[in-house]
Design a protein around this motif. Structure first.
Motif, PDB file in Angstrom:
ATOM      1  N   ILE A 119      -6.610  -5.420   3.359  1.00 45.10           N
ATOM      2  CA  ILE A 119      -6.666  -4.086   2.761  1.00 45.10           C
ATOM      3  C   ILE A 119      -6.200  -4.153   1.310  1.00 45.10           C
ATOM      4  O   ILE A 119      -5.077  -4.572   1.032  1.00 45.10           O
ATOM      5  N   THR A 120      -7.055  -3.737   0.387  1.00 49.14           N
ATOM      6  CA  THR A 120      -6.772  -3.851  -1.042  1.00 49.14           C
ATOM      7  C   THR A 120      -6.049  -2.608  -1.561  1.00 49.14           C
ATOM      8  O   THR A 120      -6.325  -1.487  -1.140  1.00 49.14           O
ATOM      9  N   TRP A 121      -5.139  -2.831  -2.512  1.00 45.18           N
ATOM     10  CA  TRP A 121      -4.434  -1.725  -3.170  1.00 45.18           C
ATOM     11  C   TRP A 121      -5.400  -0.802  -3.905  1.00 45.18           C
ATOM     12  O   TRP A 121      -6.394  -1.233  -4.459  1.00 45.18           O
ATOM     13  N   ARG A 122      -5.058   0.480  -3.949  1.00 45.71           N
ATOM     14  CA  ARG A 122      -5.522   1.407  -4.973  1.00 45.71           C
ATOM     15  C   ARG A 122      -4.279   1.817  -5.751  1.00 45.71           C
ATOM     16  O   ARG A 122      -3.331   2.358  -5.176  1.00 45.71           O
ATOM     17  N   ILE A 123      -4.260   1.565  -7.051  1.00 45.64           N
ATOM     18  CA  ILE A 123      -3.111   1.876  -7.892  1.00 45.64           C
ATOM     19  C   ILE A 123      -3.163   3.347  -8.299  1.00 45.64           C
ATOM     20  O   ILE A 123      -4.082   3.775  -8.998  1.00 45.64           O
ATOM     21  N   GLY A 152      -5.579  -4.328 -10.150  1.00 45.89           N
ATOM     22  CA  GLY A 152      -4.978  -3.606  -9.033  1.00 45.89           C
ATOM     23  C   GLY A 152      -5.477  -4.068  -7.680  1.00 45.89           C
ATOM     24  O   GLY A 152      -5.479  -3.285  -6.728  1.00 45.89           O
ATOM     25  N   TRP A 153      -5.895  -5.306  -7.559  1.00 44.52           N
ATOM     26  CA  TRP A 153      -6.529  -5.780  -6.336  1.00 44.52           C
ATOM     27  C   TRP A 153      -5.614  -6.609  -5.436  1.00 44.52           C
ATOM     28  O   TRP A 153      -6.092  -7.452  -4.679  1.00 44.52           O
ATOM     29  N   GLY A 154      -4.303  -6.390  -5.497  1.00 45.14           N
ATOM     30  CA  GLY A 154      -3.437  -7.034  -4.525  1.00 45.14           C
ATOM     31  C   GLY A 154      -3.756  -6.527  -3.128  1.00 45.14           C
ATOM     32  O   GLY A 154      -4.339  -5.454  -2.963  1.00 45.14           O
TER      33      GLY A 154
END
Length: 585
Positions: A119-123, A152-154
């Motif tokens: 699941i990728t971050w949304r900043i 922002g793709w952690g």
């Protein structure tokens, strides 16, 4: 399903975070705390007494950092070892499931035999909010970085846990060494945040998404790293879980305070989350702990506001908010050294990389193809062209295209990011057009196919028609960005041709354009132009009609109608060829 987190002085936000993740569908929540001074640990102890979760002390060994220390304790924790699905994430991260009804159960049912979802971050930024508020975080902060912003793709990983095989990690677990050279890695089937198979390398290394793996159609991890200016000041009081120096400064704020795109997906949980939180507050002990914590932090903040340090911080953050996303600096990634990477790869990963690519990558199933919102591949409605939101331009078939969330629907944005936008149509352009043809593109969108035609045919003339004028503004931006100058060979027309409730008016408008431009090739992308409209077009001078995208999907033409479309029975002219090209990828 178990949520695991590490916290220090999160009392003002704890109950919302807790209630939200109960609403998402976690059945167990385990939180480690260290050195709390605001009552966070007392609140978690009370939640455990109420049977709603578990609290553990994070006694940090000398020389260790808080977060890795807590992860080591979690690895040996019986509650974790007995869990099926585990997600390890922070107190400023809120899971948002976009799939189905927003619950873990429905998403995991859809995942089938997969045993992990990355699941990728949304900043999410401050939304230009300065003052402290008791309003819920997920209600206040609704502006985020574009999903295409790779800084922002952690990621965080929800996965089926097996204590013997997996070692917990901050962003993703790692396979224990003793299982690396067994058959276990072959059994790892992880999906990305859009339900698509992850690339095999991520079984062994990586902590963030890349263009080929990023996706948000199933789930996203909303990351509220800064919140308001006052909330940011509160965070400075308590430090951070990894003891990073200079984390809370203007540079970090500029990186995390991204507000380019409004994202309200998480509001789907508002009612359920608030009902759970209200129920939690009916407990008098928890109620007192919660509001006492708010009173204390607000009193401390009020004192801090009177200082020069606060005024300096506030001014620096407000200034940092003005930094355009295209100018944000972050720690530069270390240059990739192929030899070093090869040395770090495990034996099993090297063996895996040597397999044919068709064996290493699984083709997405049909059900994963995005079909909602903007059936023509575009976001519905006008585009706000007053601001630049394309943080990345990606080359697609020799044309730099804007990776812009305002323009493309999720699946098409994914194609842009992968450099495969309208791949099939680009490859088949030679079948649609001959050099020297005049082409009328009805529903040209942002002009990709029109521009592409001019790049491969030096004598073709293309008229790009589009009812949505803002899309043609983007088309001109694409021309300028690429430095293309086709002169009179490419022109734009914003004449309205689609009248949804009046097919006769639609046919008349198109006939006017055909009469004006006398095209050899008529390309149609509008789904509204079906057999009824086509049968009323004057196609006598057109040698080929190409139906693509929405027009192809919505068009089912009987063979007799193909032969007579637009022609009088006794008219002795050649019949235009009808080519139907349904663009799926």
């Amino acid at each position: 399903m178990l949520a695991v987190s590490m916290m220090k002085d999160e009392a003002p936000f704890l109950l919302e975070w807790y209630a939200h993740h109960l609403a998402v569908g976690f059945t167990k929540i385990l939180v480690y705390t260290n050195d709390c001074s605001d009552g966070t640990d007392d609140m978690l102890i009370r939640l455990e007494e109420l049977g709603l979760g578990y609290h553990r002390r994070n006694d940090i060994p000398e020389g260790a950092k808080p977060q890795p220390s807590a992860i080591n304790y979690a690895q040996a924790e019986p509650i974790v070892q007995g869990a099926d699905w585990v997600l390890l994430f922070d107190a400023d991260e809120f899971l948002c499931i976009n799939y189905g009804d927003g619950t873990l159960d429905q998403m995991l049912d859809a995942a089938g035999d997969a045993n992990g979802i990355v699941i990728t971050w949304r900043i999410f930024g401050s939304g230009n909010i300065v003052d402290w508020s008791r309003a819920p975080v997920t209600d206040q902060y609704l502006y985020a970085a574009p999903p295409t912003w790779n800084k922002g793709w952690g990621v965080k990983t929800l996965f089926k846990f097996d204590h013997d095989k997996w070692k917990l990690g901050i962003h993703r677990p790692s396979i224990k060494n003793k299982h690396l050279e067994t058959d276990f890695p072959d059994s790892v089937k992880w999906l990305n945040g859009s339900g698509l198979p992850m690339e095999d390398y991520f079984k062994f290394r990586g902590w963030r998404s890349i263009r080929r793996t990023v996706g948000y159609q199933w789930a996203q991890m909303n990351h509220y790293a800064v919140k308001s200016v006052d909330s940011y000041a509160v965070r400075k009081f308590r430090g951070n879980v990894n003891n990073k120096k200079d984390k809370y400064n203007a540079d970090y704020w500029a990186l995390q305070d991204r507000n380019e795109v409004r994202d309200e997906n998480i509001l789907r949980y508002r009612e359920k989350r608030q009902a759970i939180m209200d129920e939690l507050l009916t407990d008098p002990v928890l109620n007192k702990l919660h509001f006492d914590a708010l009173d204390r932090i607000e009193a401390r903040l009020e004192e801090y506001r009177k200082t020069d340090a606060y005024q300096e911080l506030k001014q620096s953050l407000i200034e940092a908010s003005q930094v355009p996303i295209t100018q944000v600096s972050a720690k530069p990634p270390k240059a990739r050294d192929p030899a070093e990477i090869a040395a770090l790869m495990s034996k099993v990963e090297k063996q895996n990389a040597a397999r044919p690519i068709e064996e290493r990558r699984t083709k997405p199933s049909a059900e994963f193809i995005d079909t909602h919102e903007g059936g023509d591949g575009f976001v519905v409605g006008d585009i706000d062209v007053s601001a630049e939101a394309a943080v990345d331009w990606v080359t697609n078939h020799g044309i730099d295209m804007p990776a812009d969330v305002r323009i493309f629907s999720p699946s098409q944005l994914d194609m842009v990011l992968r450099g495969k936008y309208q791949r099939k149509l680009a490859r088949l352009s030679g079948r649609m057009v001959e050099n020297g043809d005049t082409v009328l593109d009805l529903g040209a969108g942002v002009g990709f196919l029109s521009i592409y035609t001019c790049t491969i045919f030096d004598r073709a003339t293309v008229i790009a028609q589009e009812d949505n004028a803002s899309r043609l503004v983007i088309a001109r931006n694409i021309l300028d960005h690429n430095g293309f100058a086709f002169g009179t060979r490419l022109s734009f027309d914003v004449t309205q041709v689609i009248w949804p409730d009046d097919p006769n008016k639609t046919a008349d408008a198109i006939n006017d354009l055909i009469s004006r431009y006398k095209p050899d090739v008529l390309r149609i992308s509008y789904a509204e132009i079906g057999a009824g409209v086509l049968g009323n077009l004057n196609l006598a001078g057109v040698k080929q009609v190409v139906l693509i995208g929405g027009a192809a999907r919505g068009f089912h033409l009987a063979s007799q109608k193909v032969k007579t479309a637009g022609l009088h029975p006794n008219e002795d002219v050649s019949v235009p060829e009808i080519v139907v090209l349904e663009q799926k990828a």
